[in-house]
Design a protein around this motif. Structure first.
Motif, short mmCIF file in Angstrom:
data_model
loop_
_atom_site.label_atom_id
_atom_site.label_comp_id
_atom_site.label_asym_id
_atom_site.label_seq_id
_atom_site.Cartn_x
_atom_site.Cartn_y
_atom_site.Cartn_z
N PRO A 78 13.43 0.84 -20.06
CA PRO A 78 13.17 2.27 -19.32
C PRO A 78 13.98 2.14 -17.94
O PRO A 78 13.71 1.25 -17.06
N GLN A 79 14.39 3.35 -17.65
CA GLN A 79 14.70 3.68 -16.09
C GLN A 79 13.54 3.60 -15.36
O GLN A 79 12.39 4.03 -15.76
N VAL A 80 13.31 3.33 -14.01
CA VAL A 80 12.24 2.99 -13.32
C VAL A 80 12.57 3.70 -11.73
O VAL A 80 13.57 3.65 -11.41
N GLU A 81 11.66 4.61 -11.46
CA GLU A 81 11.49 5.19 -10.38
C GLU A 81 10.75 4.78 -9.53
O GLU A 81 9.35 4.50 -9.92
N SER A 82 10.90 4.31 -8.02
CA SER A 82 9.76 3.91 -7.29
C SER A 82 10.05 4.23 -5.89
O SER A 82 11.15 4.82 -5.36
N GLY A 83 8.92 4.55 -5.13
CA GLY A 83 9.08 4.66 -3.84
C GLY A 83 7.74 4.33 -2.97
O GLY A 83 6.78 3.75 -3.37
N GLY A 84 7.54 4.73 -1.71
CA GLY A 84 6.57 4.55 -1.12
C GLY A 84 6.56 3.20 -0.35
O GLY A 84 7.52 2.56 -0.25
N GLY A 85 5.34 2.71 0.29
CA GLY A 85 5.25 1.39 0.89
C GLY A 85 5.69 1.41 2.24
O GLY A 85 6.27 1.77 2.98
N PRO A 116 9.59 -3.10 -30.26
CA PRO A 116 9.41 -2.69 -28.88
C PRO A 116 10.81 -1.91 -28.03
O PRO A 116 11.91 -2.34 -28.29
N ARG A 117 10.39 -0.81 -27.55
CA ARG A 117 11.28 -0.09 -26.88
C ARG A 117 11.31 -0.41 -25.10
O ARG A 117 12.10 0.01 -24.55
N MET A 118 10.13 -0.77 -24.68
CA MET A 118 10.02 -0.97 -23.38
C MET A 118 10.34 -2.38 -23.23
O MET A 118 11.14 -2.46 -22.25
N ILE A 119 9.47 -3.20 -23.60
CA ILE A 119 9.54 -4.71 -22.86
C ILE A 119 10.33 -5.73 -24.44
O ILE A 119 9.58 -5.52 -25.42
N ARG A 120 11.58 -5.68 -24.14
CA ARG A 120 12.35 -6.04 -25.31
C ARG A 120 12.38 -7.68 -25.21
O ARG A 120 12.74 -8.11 -23.98
N THR A 121 12.37 -8.13 -26.28
CA THR A 121 12.81 -9.97 -26.18
C THR A 121 14.23 -10.00 -26.40
O THR A 121 14.62 -9.51 -27.32
N VAL A 122 14.78 -10.92 -25.40
CA VAL A 122 16.07 -11.15 -25.58
C VAL A 122 16.19 -12.54 -26.14
O VAL A 122 15.51 -13.62 -25.66
N ARG A 123 16.86 -12.78 -27.12
CA ARG A 123 16.70 -14.18 -27.99
C ARG A 123 17.53 -15.05 -27.10
O ARG A 123 18.43 -14.78 -26.59
N SER A 166 0.91 -1.15 0.00
CA SER A 166 0.11 -0.01 0.01
C SER A 166 0.90 1.44 -0.07
O SER A 166 1.72 1.25 0.80
N GLY A 167 0.68 1.96 -0.98
CA GLY A 167 1.42 3.25 -1.12
C GLY A 167 2.70 3.19 -1.86
O GLY A 167 3.20 4.49 -2.08
N ARG A 168 3.07 2.20 -2.49
CA ARG A 168 3.89 2.06 -3.30
C ARG A 168 3.63 2.57 -4.71
O ARG A 168 2.62 2.37 -5.26
N TRP A 169 4.68 3.33 -5.31
CA TRP A 169 4.41 3.64 -6.67
C TRP A 169 5.63 3.51 -7.59
O TRP A 169 6.70 3.51 -7.12
N TYR A 170 5.30 3.54 -9.12
CA TYR A 170 6.43 3.39 -9.95
C TYR A 170 6.39 4.36 -11.01
O TYR A 170 5.07 4.95 -11.30
N ARG A 171 7.34 5.11 -11.72
CA ARG A 171 7.15 5.93 -12.57
C ARG A 171 8.24 5.60 -13.66
O ARG A 171 9.38 5.28 -13.56
N PHE A 172 7.93 5.50 -14.85
CA PHE A 172 8.71 5.25 -15.96
C PHE A 172 8.28 5.91 -17.33
O PHE A 172 7.04 5.82 -17.71
N THR A 173 9.18 6.37 -18.09
CA THR A 173 8.87 7.14 -19.38
C THR A 173 7.42 7.79 -19.30
O THR A 173 6.68 7.60 -20.30
N ASP A 174 7.36 8.76 -18.24
CA ASP A 174 5.97 9.47 -18.35
C ASP A 174 4.80 8.60 -17.87
O ASP A 174 3.63 9.02 -17.92
N TRP A 175 4.97 7.45 -17.73
CA TRP A 175 3.74 6.60 -17.26
C TRP A 175 3.90 6.30 -15.60
O TRP A 175 4.89 6.63 -15.00
N SER A 176 2.89 6.16 -14.99
CA SER A 176 3.00 5.87 -13.52
C SER A 176 2.06 4.83 -13.12
O SER A 176 0.97 4.39 -13.67
N LEU A 177 2.52 4.11 -12.13
CA LEU A 177 1.46 2.90 -11.58
C LEU A 177 1.55 2.98 -10.15
O LEU A 177 2.55 3.20 -9.38
N ASP A 178 0.39 3.09 -9.57
CA ASP A 178 0.25 3.17 -7.99
C ASP A 178 -0.21 1.64 -7.58
O ASP A 178 -1.18 0.83 -8.21
#
Length: 247
Positions: A240-247, A225-232, A139-151
Motif C-alpha cells: 500500500p501507499q503510506v502517508e506519514s508525518g510528525g516527529g 495477501p494484498r498488503m504484505i506480499r512475499t517476493v519469491r 514521539s508524535g510520528r504517525w502513519y496511515r495506509f488503506t484506512d489503517w493508522s499507527l501512532d
C-alpha cells in the motif's frame, strides 16, 4: 555500519569457558577485533564480574563444571537487565540448540567455529539487542495506509473501524520497518537488522512466522495477501501507499 559503531570502548564481552586454551584464543581474537573482554570459568565468576561492571554480551559455553550453560542462560534471560547471550558448545545436537534458544540465547554456534563467523554473529546480536538501525519511533510520528493508522509515539494501531489492534513488540517493530520502506523488497536479513527482541531471532523462519501473524492482525488474506506480499527468492514487500508525518 563500521566496526567502531559496535566495538567501541564501551563494548564489553564476558567469555564463560572453563577450557583455558579456548578461552585465551577467543579472548585474543575478540580483543584484536576491538572488543573489551573478561574471562570467567564458571557461572559464579560471571556473577562476580556482572556485579562489578556492565556486560554487553555473554559468550557462554554449554558444558561447564557446576552450573551448566543452559542454567546460566535461563538466569540471564530472567534478569532485570538485558544481557545478550551467544552460546558456544562442542555439542551440535539440534535439541541443545533449540533448548538454548528457548531459554533465552540470542544465537548458537557449535565448536569448532570459524573466527570470522563468531565475530559476525556477535556483531549481529549486538545490532539487534542495542537497536542499531532499528526504526525507532519518534514521539508524535504517525502513519496511515488503506484506512489503517499507527501512532508511533503511543504504539497504537487502529483498524478501519476505529478499533485498537494489539501488537507484540516484535510485530510492531516489523510493521514500522515495512511502513518506513513501502513498495520496496526487504530481505529477511534487512528485517532482522531493523528489529530486535526474542521474536527477531537470527533464523529466517522466525521472521516468516511473525509476519504471518502481522498479516492476520491486518486482515491480510494469507493465501493472497494484498498488503504484505512475499517476493519469491527475495523477501517481503509492503504494497500500500503510506502517508506519514510528525516527529
Amino acid at each position: 555500519m563500521s566496526h567502531s559503531e559496535i566495538t567501541g570502548p564501551r563494548t564489553f564481552i564476558a567469555i564463560v569457558e572453563d577450557d583455558e586454551d579456548i578461552s585465551e584464543l577467543v579472548a585474543d581474537l575478540l580483543e584484536r577485533e576491538g572488543f573489551d573482554v573478561g574471562r570467567c570459568r564458571s557461572g559464579a565468576e560471571l556473577d562476580r564480574l556482572t556485579g562489578r561492571r556492565r556486560v554487553d554480551l555473554v559468550l557462554l559455553d554449554l558444558m561447564l563444571p557446576g552450573e551448566d550453560g543452559l542454567s546460566i542462560c535461563r538466569r540471564l534471560h530472567s534478569a532485570p537487565v538485558r544481557m545478550p547471550v551467544v552460546m558456544i558448545t562442542a555439542k551440535g545436537d539440534d535439541i541443545d540448540r533449540i533448548l538454548g534458544l528457548e531459554l533465552g540465547a540470542d544465537d548458537y554456534l557449535p565448536k569448532p567455529f570459524n573466527p570470522r563467523e563468531l565475530t559476525a554473529r556477535i556483531r549481529a546480536v549486538l545490532r539487534r539487542t542495542r537497536g542499531m538501525h532499528r526504526p525507532a519511533p519518534i514521539s508524535g510520528r504517525w502513519y496511515r495506509f488503506t484506512d489503517w493508522s499507527l501512532d508511533a509515539g503511543s504504539r497504537v494501531l487502529i483498524n478501519p473501524q476505529g478499533e485498537p489492534i494489539d501488537l507484540t513488540g516484535g510485530e510492531y517493530d516489523l510493521l514500522v520497518a515495512l511502513l518506513d520502506h513501502p513498495q520496496r523488497v526487504l530481505t529477511r536479513d534487512q528485517l532482522l537488522d531493523w528489529t530486535r527482541g526474542r521474536d527477531a531471532a537470527p533464523y529466517d523462519r522466525t521472521i516468516d512466522v511473525q509476519l504471518s501473524r502481522l498479516r492476520r492482525k491486518l486482515g491480510d488474506d494469507p493465501k493472497s495477501p494484498r498488503m504484505i506480499r512475499t517476493v519469491r527468492g527475495g523477501g517481503y514487500l509492503f504494497a500500500p501507499q503510506v502517508e506519514s508525518g510528525g516527529g
